[in-house]
Design a protein around this motif. Structure first.
Motif, PDB file in Angstrom:
ATOM      1  N   LYS A  84      -7.756 -52.846 -56.200  1.00 41.76           N
ATOM      2  CA  LYS A  84      -8.375 -54.032 -55.587  1.00 41.76           C
ATOM      3  C   LYS A  84      -9.873 -53.822 -55.358  1.00 41.76           C
ATOM      4  O   LYS A  84     -10.678 -54.734 -55.576  1.00 41.76           O
ATOM      5  N   ILE A  85     -10.247 -52.627 -54.920  1.00 40.44           N
ATOM      6  CA  ILE A  85     -11.672 -52.332 -54.724  1.00 40.44           C
ATOM      7  C   ILE A  85     -12.412 -52.417 -56.054  1.00 40.44           C
ATOM      8  O   ILE A  85     -13.519 -52.959 -56.141  1.00 40.44           O
ATOM      9  N   ASN A  86     -11.788 -51.896 -57.091  1.00 46.21           N
ATOM     10  CA  ASN A  86     -12.382 -51.960 -58.429  1.00 46.21           C
ATOM     11  C   ASN A  86     -12.634 -53.404 -58.850  1.00 46.21           C
ATOM     12  O   ASN A  86     -13.697 -53.746 -59.389  1.00 46.21           O
ATOM     13  N   GLN A  87     -11.655 -54.248 -58.591  1.00 46.00           N
ATOM     14  CA  GLN A  87     -11.789 -55.664 -58.937  1.00 46.00           C
ATOM     15  C   GLN A  87     -12.884 -56.333 -58.112  1.00 46.00           C
ATOM     16  O   GLN A  87     -13.677 -57.127 -58.638  1.00 46.00           O
ATOM     17  N   ASN A  88     -12.940 -56.001 -56.821  1.00 45.17           N
ATOM     18  CA  ASN A  88     -13.968 -56.587 -55.956  1.00 45.17           C
ATOM     19  C   ASN A  88     -15.366 -56.115 -56.343  1.00 45.17           C
ATOM     20  O   ASN A  88     -16.336 -56.879 -56.247  1.00 45.17           O
ATOM     21  N   LEU A  89     -15.470 -54.863 -56.771  1.00 45.11           N
ATOM     22  CA  LEU A  89     -16.771 -54.362 -57.229  1.00 45.11           C
ATOM     23  C   LEU A  89     -17.256 -55.143 -58.446  1.00 45.11           C
ATOM     24  O   LEU A  89     -18.440 -55.494 -58.545  1.00 45.11           O
ATOM     25  N   HIS A  90     -16.348 -55.398 -59.350  1.00 48.18           N
ATOM     26  CA  HIS A  90     -16.719 -56.169 -60.542  1.00 48.18           C
ATOM     27  C   HIS A  90     -17.157 -57.576 -60.152  1.00 48.18           C
ATOM     28  O   HIS A  90     -18.175 -58.085 -60.654  1.00 48.18           O
ATOM     29  N   PHE A 100       0.186 -42.452 -51.179  1.00 52.53           N
ATOM     30  CA  PHE A 100      -0.506 -42.514 -52.467  1.00 52.53           C
ATOM     31  C   PHE A 100      -0.335 -43.880 -53.125  1.00 52.53           C
ATOM     32  O   PHE A 100      -1.277 -44.438 -53.696  1.00 52.53           O
ATOM     33  N   HIS A 101       0.856 -44.410 -53.033  1.00 52.29           N
ATOM     34  CA  HIS A 101       1.169 -45.706 -53.646  1.00 52.29           C
ATOM     35  C   HIS A 101       0.252 -46.804 -53.099  1.00 52.29           C
ATOM     36  O   HIS A 101      -0.321 -47.594 -53.854  1.00 52.29           O
ATOM     37  N   ARG A 102       0.092 -46.829 -51.792  1.00 51.96           N
ATOM     38  CA  ARG A 102      -0.754 -47.855 -51.170  1.00 51.96           C
ATOM     39  C   ARG A 102      -2.229 -47.643 -51.517  1.00 51.96           C
ATOM     40  O   ARG A 102      -2.964 -48.604 -51.782  1.00 51.96           O
ATOM     41  N   LEU A 103      -2.663 -46.393 -51.528  1.00 55.97           N
ATOM     42  CA  LEU A 103      -4.056 -46.110 -51.862  1.00 55.97           C
ATOM     43  C   LEU A 103      -4.377 -46.496 -53.306  1.00 55.97           C
ATOM     44  O   LEU A 103      -5.480 -46.963 -53.604  1.00 55.97           O
ATOM     45  N   HIS A 104      -3.423 -46.293 -54.190  1.00 56.89           N
ATOM     46  CA  HIS A 104      -3.627 -46.706 -55.579  1.00 56.89           C
ATOM     47  C   HIS A 104      -3.847 -48.216 -55.657  1.00 56.89           C
ATOM     48  O   HIS A 104      -4.761 -48.693 -56.346  1.00 56.89           O
ATOM     49  N   ASP A 105      -3.020 -48.969 -54.955  1.00 51.36           N
ATOM     50  CA  ASP A 105      -3.200 -50.425 -54.921  1.00 51.36           C
ATOM     51  C   ASP A 105      -4.582 -50.794 -54.388  1.00 51.36           C
ATOM     52  O   ASP A 105      -5.245 -51.699 -54.911  1.00 51.36           O
ATOM     53  N   TYR A 120     -15.307 -46.822 -52.474  1.00 52.19           N
ATOM     54  CA  TYR A 120     -14.594 -46.557 -53.726  1.00 52.19           C
ATOM     55  C   TYR A 120     -14.756 -45.097 -54.154  1.00 52.19           C
ATOM     56  O   TYR A 120     -13.774 -44.413 -54.475  1.00 52.19           O
ATOM     57  N   LEU A 121     -15.977 -44.612 -54.136  1.00 49.40           N
ATOM     58  CA  LEU A 121     -16.237 -43.248 -54.605  1.00 49.40           C
ATOM     59  C   LEU A 121     -15.612 -42.205 -53.683  1.00 49.40           C
ATOM     60  O   LEU A 121     -15.072 -41.195 -54.148  1.00 49.40           O
ATOM     61  N   SER A 122     -15.675 -42.446 -52.378  1.00 49.35           N
ATOM     62  CA  SER A 122     -15.084 -41.478 -51.445  1.00 49.35           C
ATOM     63  C   SER A 122     -13.560 -41.470 -51.566  1.00 49.35           C
ATOM     64  O   SER A 122     -12.928 -40.403 -51.520  1.00 49.35           O
ATOM     65  N   THR A 123     -12.969 -42.653 -51.741  1.00 53.61           N
ATOM     66  CA  THR A 123     -11.513 -42.731 -51.911  1.00 53.61           C
ATOM     67  C   THR A 123     -11.086 -42.066 -53.215  1.00 53.61           C
ATOM     68  O   THR A 123     -10.113 -41.301 -53.253  1.00 53.61           O
TER      69      THR A 123
END
Length: 372
Positions: A158-164, A149-154, A195-198
């Motif tokens: 990062k995906i959120n930042q890349n999407l922006h 979970f810890h790694r997936l949160h990270d 992002y949405l599937s994760t």
């Protein structure tokens, strides 16, 4: 997803109850599996995905395993459960044992003695003849969450930042009629799908509730260890805190890191869970109050400063959009307004940042919050 987790849980539960020999084999497999994947938390693992996926199990595997282990922990994941106090942290200080010793002592995790603990040990612990299933379940589950979970949160962050970043670049390309606009749009859509599937997998409601139950219980347990409670009943938190907290020298930092990481995740991606579980937040506030300002109970200044970010995450945010299903921010506001140790909490927050300022230890990634 919930049905899949339930089936994995039932399979593990049935195997654990089948016979002592089968139980030993299953727990040994789990312990060896987690030990073999310990490198998932290393910084280089995120930089070289090709090597990572050849060496370690997938994120999906750890998410599903963590969900099943969380279900196994639920019988004693209640804040007032006296079974929590049967947890023995010296489990994490045991060094290498042979297979027969592991079977006798009920110890199946490996390598935890190399983990950094909340405070340095000043003496060798007294090890019991064997450990109960509560201890082993909590350790296995906490470590599985730390690796998964810890790694997936990270990754989600990062995906959120890349999407922006892609969205801004795509908009700029459209405005300038650049031929790269179509390519940027395709990249954005592919990343949005990931992002949405994760996010869907990580915010499965029952798993989140089970994880919250565990983390709140861990907050209670760590506070009990911090006040030196060695009895069979939960002790009330009072100040000033006693000097005895030697048990924390055998508690790996990932126990506290998991707790903070999960609550920050909820704030970012599933805030409604915090609102509907506001009654549990007082235990989290106790944990933050006890550990944030106490270098005697949590030596790592980065981890103590992270607790300030956790506080910001669980605080009521008056500017958020009201939810039609819950009385938005009301429950959390009630908990904060009635918190009996608010002055101690404020003192702890000031102390951690003064400590950092005077020791020159910078804190990375701690966002400024309204408490500042």
């Amino acid at each position: 997803m919930a049905q899949f987790h339930e089936k994995i849980y039932q399979m593990l539960k049935n195997l654990l109850q089948l016979s002592p020999e089968t139980k030993h084999c299953i727990l040994s497999w789990l312990g060896n599996c987690l030990h073999a994947n310990a490198g998932r938390t290393k910084i280089w693992a995120n930089q070289m995905p090709e090597i990572f996926f050849q060496m370690y199990a997938s994120d999906a595997f750890f998410l599903n395993l963590g969900a099943a282990l969380l279900k196994l922990c639920q019988p004693f994941c209640k804040p007032r459960s006296s079974r929590l106090l049967t947890f023995n942290p010296t489990y994490c200080a045991l060094k290498e044992l042979d297979d027969e010793e592991r079977k006798i002592k009920n110890v199946h995790m490996r390598g935890l003695d190399k983990e950094t603990c909340l405070i340095p040990a000043v003496r060798e612990p007294k090890f019991p003849q064997s450990y109960n299933l509560v201890t082993e379940n909590l350790v296995l589950t906490a470590y599985a969450l730390y690796l998964g979970f810890h790694r997936l949160h990270d990754q989600m962050v990062k995906i959120n930042q890349n999407l922006h970043r892609l969205q801004v670049a795509w908009r700029d390309a459209q405005q300038s009629s650049s031929p790269a606009a179509d390519n940027l749009r395709e990249q954005f859509e592919r990343l949005m799908t990931i992002y949405l599937s994760t996010k869907t997998a990580m915010t499965e409601p029952q798993m989140l509730q089970n994880c919250l139950n565990l983390q709140v219980s861990m907050a209670v347990l760590l506070v009990q260890l911090a006040i030196g409670n060695e009895g069979s009943q939960l002790a009330e938190l009072t100040f000033p805190l006693p000097d005895s907290c030697s048990s924390l020298a055998y508690v790996p930092e990932f126990f506290a890191d998991n707790l903070g990481d999960f609550l920050i995740f909820l704030r970012r991606f599933a805030d409604d869970i915090l609102e509907t579980s506001a009654d549990s937040l007082e235990h989290v506030l106790h944990f933050i109050t006890v550990f944030t300002g106490s270098v005697e109970r949590m030596k790592n200044p980065h981890l103590r400063a992270k607790l300030a970010e956790v506080l910001e995450a669980v605080m009521p945010h008056l500017d958020q959009t009201p939810s039609p299903l819950v009385s938005s921010v009301f429950h959390r506001k009630r908990v904060f307004c009635s918190y009996p140790y608010a002055p101690r909490l404020a003192e702890a927050l000031i102390k951690v940042f003064v400590d950092i300022e005077f020791t020159g230890k910078a804190v990375q990634g701690c966002r400024a919050g309204p408490w500042q």
